[in-house]
Design an enzyme around this catalytic site. Sequence first.
Site, short mmCIF file in Angstrom:
data_model
loop_
_atom_site.label_atom_id
_atom_site.label_comp_id
_atom_site.label_asym_id
_atom_site.label_seq_id
_atom_site.Cartn_x
_atom_site.Cartn_y
_atom_site.Cartn_z
N SER A 113 0.83 -1.20 0.00
CA SER A 113 0.00 0.00 0.00
C SER A 113 0.88 1.26 0.00
O SER A 113 1.69 1.44 -0.89
CB SER A 113 -0.96 -0.05 1.19
OG SER A 113 -2.05 0.81 1.03
N ASP A 133 -9.13 -4.25 -5.62
CA ASP A 133 -8.54 -3.71 -4.40
C ASP A 133 -9.38 -2.54 -3.89
O ASP A 133 -9.78 -1.67 -4.65
CB ASP A 133 -7.11 -3.23 -4.70
CG ASP A 133 -6.29 -2.97 -3.45
OD1 ASP A 133 -6.77 -2.22 -2.57
OD2 ASP A 133 -5.18 -3.51 -3.34
N HIS A 149 -7.41 -5.93 -0.09
CA HIS A 149 -6.32 -4.99 -0.29
C HIS A 149 -4.98 -5.73 -0.27
O HIS A 149 -4.67 -6.43 0.68
CB HIS A 149 -6.36 -3.94 0.82
CG HIS A 149 -5.37 -2.85 0.69
ND1 HIS A 149 -4.95 -2.34 -0.53
CD2 HIS A 149 -4.69 -2.15 1.63
CE1 HIS A 149 -4.08 -1.38 -0.33
NE2 HIS A 149 -3.89 -1.25 0.96
#
Length: 523
Positions: free
Chosen positions: A225, A456, A484
């Site tokens: 991320s 996602d 995610h």
Amino acid sequence: MGTRVRGPLAVLLVGAVLVSGCTAGEDAPEGGGGGVRADATEQELVWEDCESGLPGSECAVFEVPLDYEDPAGERIEIAVKRLPATGDDVIGSLLINPGGPGGSGYDFVDHAPYKFSEAVRESFDVVGFDPRGVGRSTPLTCLDAEEIDEFLGADYGGEQGADDLADLGPEGLAEIEAANRAFVEACEENAPELMRNIGTADVARDMDVLRGLLGDEELSYFGASYGTHIGARYAEQFPERVRALVLDGAVDPSQDQLSVSVEQATGFETALRSFVQDCLDRPDCPLGGPGTSVDEGIAALEALFAAAGEEPLSNITGDGREVNRARAELGVVAALYTENRWPMVREALTDATEEGDGTGLLLLGDELYGRGDTAKYENSTAALTAVNCSDSAAPRDVEAYAEAAADAAEESPVFGPMLAWGALACAFWPQEAVAPPGELDAAGADPIMVVGTTRDSATPYAWSEALASQLDSGFLVTRDGDGHTGYRMGDHCVDTMVDEYLLELAVPEDGMACADHLAEAAG
């Protein structure tokens, strides 16, 4: 009094697990990281047993310049933890970051046994650090915990009873602007220098100092991320020192902060529809029974949020917080990061719809923002906002956010406006503290892996495509799925590609979706 509306959600790019920061010094070894000379690289890591964490883990502290333009000036501390490799044939260190911004790489090490394969753990010392401003490293503090509670749980009274963030009216605009100005002013008052030197470019330089102190000539790194931005920024600044970088659930560094917020809304909309469909396929779904459509299920969820805005749900924790619309929405957003939390939010929504009990939703939102205790909560939120605002430009006109909120409502009616307003603090961030815009190409770096997941929630798949195309040596591995990030999320093909790249520097065909890869292998 008009209908109340929820407060903004700052852009939160939490990675593979939800990991909270801690106060500086907590759980860190006594004595720090040895003597510090004029050059930050001329120090040693003094490893000591950690006060908590996995057996065998080791902790240390090192120092870096607060401002790299003034290398002989003030220093700040960076806390680091490592889990030594379990095998005899050790490649080196694998530096890791779980995302955030504000996520604790130090704590992420404790998740290594299930976040990284046995083969990776045999061959690498797994090393995580709290980035500057975060947790056990020198922390950035803006608002106190009570003020953060008010900031995240605020309901803004729109003119003529406006019932959503896409149409606040003058009164609501004034309230939301004042709240965000106060946030930035508090950062300025408490840490004026740190807030100007907390961006990802500085974090990447800190990571290079750590690489050198660990004795690695080149960097092996896994970032999830927001952690992908740390890795990409490192490659841009130190391309010749890249060995292998896995950037999982990527951020597109070319976008401004408001665009990131609005586009993230599309990811949450996709994830929400997947969650609602999964819920409706079960016999105990609180959003509808047999024959209920996804749109009808989402309408039921919106009705619950609207009712919480009018009359807050109950909260049995006894901490006095109202489970209003803002806090109810945060609870659902938290569950959209991973399918593992879908059962939790179903149960929380059942409690809310049948009993009027919002405690489950409140606690899910607390987990998202690291509200494990007062110190964790206040620091992670400050770091999140500060890094977001430092890393990319944002409009300075409040009206731009109002327009973006209205546009986001078209694409993502439930969460779009909230996410658009979540970038508003950046309108008031010091101009000199904001990194210049532009793509990152990391020219000259060895191949860099970008992993993207098609549905996602927090980092839309298009961002992974964009980063892989911007990096001169970038290549994309695609996971077709929900949730995610992609590595260790149940796709054996993706896991194999990541492991082979980290261990053997194997590079698959660019853009190879794992379904294609398996078909090719079978043929």
